[in-house]
Design a protein around this motif. Structure first.
Motif, PDB file in Angstrom:
ATOM      1  N   GLN A 107      48.035   2.443   8.985  1.00 61.88           N
ATOM      2  CA  GLN A 107      48.044   4.379   9.651  1.00 61.88           C
ATOM      3  C   GLN A 107      46.925   4.178  10.316  1.00 61.88           C
ATOM      4  N   GLU A 108      47.210   4.557  12.032  1.00 60.30           N
ATOM      5  CA  GLU A 108      46.165   5.163  12.735  1.00 60.30           C
ATOM      6  C   GLU A 108      46.605   6.213  12.978  1.00 60.30           C
ATOM      7  N   ASN A 109      44.691   7.191  12.895  1.00 61.40           N
ATOM      8  CA  ASN A 109      44.614   7.984  13.818  1.00 61.40           C
ATOM      9  C   ASN A 109      44.876   9.148  12.785  1.00 61.40           C
ATOM     10  N   GLN A 110      44.652   9.137  11.095  1.00 64.95           N
ATOM     11  CA  GLN A 110      44.932  10.109  10.753  1.00 64.95           C
ATOM     12  C   GLN A 110      43.793  11.160  10.597  1.00 64.95           C
ATOM     13  N   THR A 111      44.166  12.140  10.004  1.00 65.15           N
ATOM     14  CA  THR A 111      43.610  13.134   9.770  1.00 65.15           C
ATOM     15  C   THR A 111      42.692  12.813   8.224  1.00 65.15           C
ATOM     16  N   ALA A 112      41.671  13.511   8.107  1.00 65.29           N
ATOM     17  CA  ALA A 112      41.159  13.989   6.316  1.00 65.29           C
ATOM     18  C   ALA A 112      42.029  13.950   4.915  1.00 65.29           C
ATOM     19  N   ASP A 113      42.746  15.380   6.041  1.00 66.49           N
ATOM     20  CA  ASP A 113      43.872  15.220   4.921  1.00 66.49           C
ATOM     21  C   ASP A 113      44.924  14.522   4.263  1.00 66.49           C
ATOM     22  N   ASP A 114      45.174  13.860   5.187  1.00 63.46           N
ATOM     23  CA  ASP A 114      46.424  12.741   5.340  1.00 63.46           C
ATOM     24  C   ASP A 114      45.473  11.724   4.181  1.00 63.46           C
ATOM     25  N   TRP A 115      44.492  11.629   4.659  1.00 63.15           N
ATOM     26  CA  TRP A 115      43.090  10.208   3.914  1.00 63.15           C
ATOM     27  C   TRP A 115      43.663  10.707   2.390  1.00 63.15           C
ATOM     28  N   GLN A 116      42.948  11.667   2.391  1.00 70.77           N
ATOM     29  CA  GLN A 116      42.846  12.820   1.330  1.00 70.77           C
ATOM     30  C   GLN A 116      44.124  12.648  -0.251  1.00 70.77           C
ATOM     31  N   LYS A 117      45.508  12.534   0.484  1.00 71.92           N
ATOM     32  CA  LYS A 117      46.725  12.976  -0.538  1.00 71.92           C
ATOM     33  C   LYS A 117      46.854  11.984  -0.111  1.00 71.92           C
ATOM     34  N   GLY A 118      46.802  10.667   0.841  1.00 71.30           N
ATOM     35  CA  GLY A 118      47.040   9.267   0.666  1.00 71.30           C
ATOM     36  C   GLY A 118      46.163   8.697  -0.683  1.00 71.30           C
TER      37      GLY A 118
END
Length: 193
Positions: A107-118
């Motif tokens: 995934q490109e252009n992910q936010t820190a929140d998206d990374w944490q959820k993943g």
């Protein structure tokens, strides 16, 4: 007066008895002197039956030995397969975790929140794989009694906990089916300074 009795030599009396003279009484024949006779049974038949039984017992012994060898071989194969498929089952449960990690990296252009959820979702998948394979954490809390079977002490430090208790956990350990896979690395309390 009566006629004088002749003295008999004991050897002569025995020889006379053995020669079968009429004057010597005959001893009855003993069973050792007579040939062995079994009524109604032929010795050749008895020998043949005994040899047949021996042959049958020998055959049974060989079959039992072969059966034991087969059972031993099957047990070895079962142990080998259990090891192989036990590892295979654990590996299969880890494949979705790897898939999730690869998808997160793609995934490109992910936010820190998206990374944490993943990462949290991937950790849940990993915990599910551990549970399915009977793998549990060893994470002693400060104040718990030090267990040398499950904990590895790195050092002794002064702390508010009693001597011999866990002061701090540096790294979690793991059990797999109640067997220690990796002990927890801990610092043990030496008591208050």
């Amino acid at each position: 007066m009566s006629a004088p009795q002749e003295e008999l030599d004991p050897k002569a009396a025995h020889a006379a008895a053995a020669s079968g003279s009429a004057d010597a009484p005959k001893a009855p024949e003993t069973s050792a002197d007579a040939p062995l006779e079994l009524p109604g049974e032929d010795l050749a038949t008895l020998l043949a039956e005994a040899q047949a039984k021996i042959s049958d017992y020998h055959d049974q012994l060989l079959r039992a030995h072969a059966e034991v060898e087969n059972v031993r071989r099957r047990a070895q194969d079962d142990v080998t397969k259990a090891r192989k498929f036990g590892t295979e089952s654990f590996a299969e449960s880890l494949i979705p975790v790897r898939d999730s990690l690869e998808a997160a990296l793609a995934q490109e252009n992910q936010t820190a929140d998206d990374w944490q959820k993943g990462v949290e979702a991937t950790l849940r998948q990993l915990n599910t794989a551990f549970e399915r394979n009977q793998m549990r954490e060893i994470a002693p809390q400060p104040g718990e009694v030090f267990d040398p079977h499950r904990h590895q002490a790195i050092s002794n430090v002064p702390s508010e906990h009693p001597q011999g208790a866990v002061a701090q956990t540096l790294q979690k350990g793991y059990l797999i089916a109640d067997r220690v896979l990796r002990p927890a690395l801990v610092m043990v309390s030496s008591g208050q300074s």
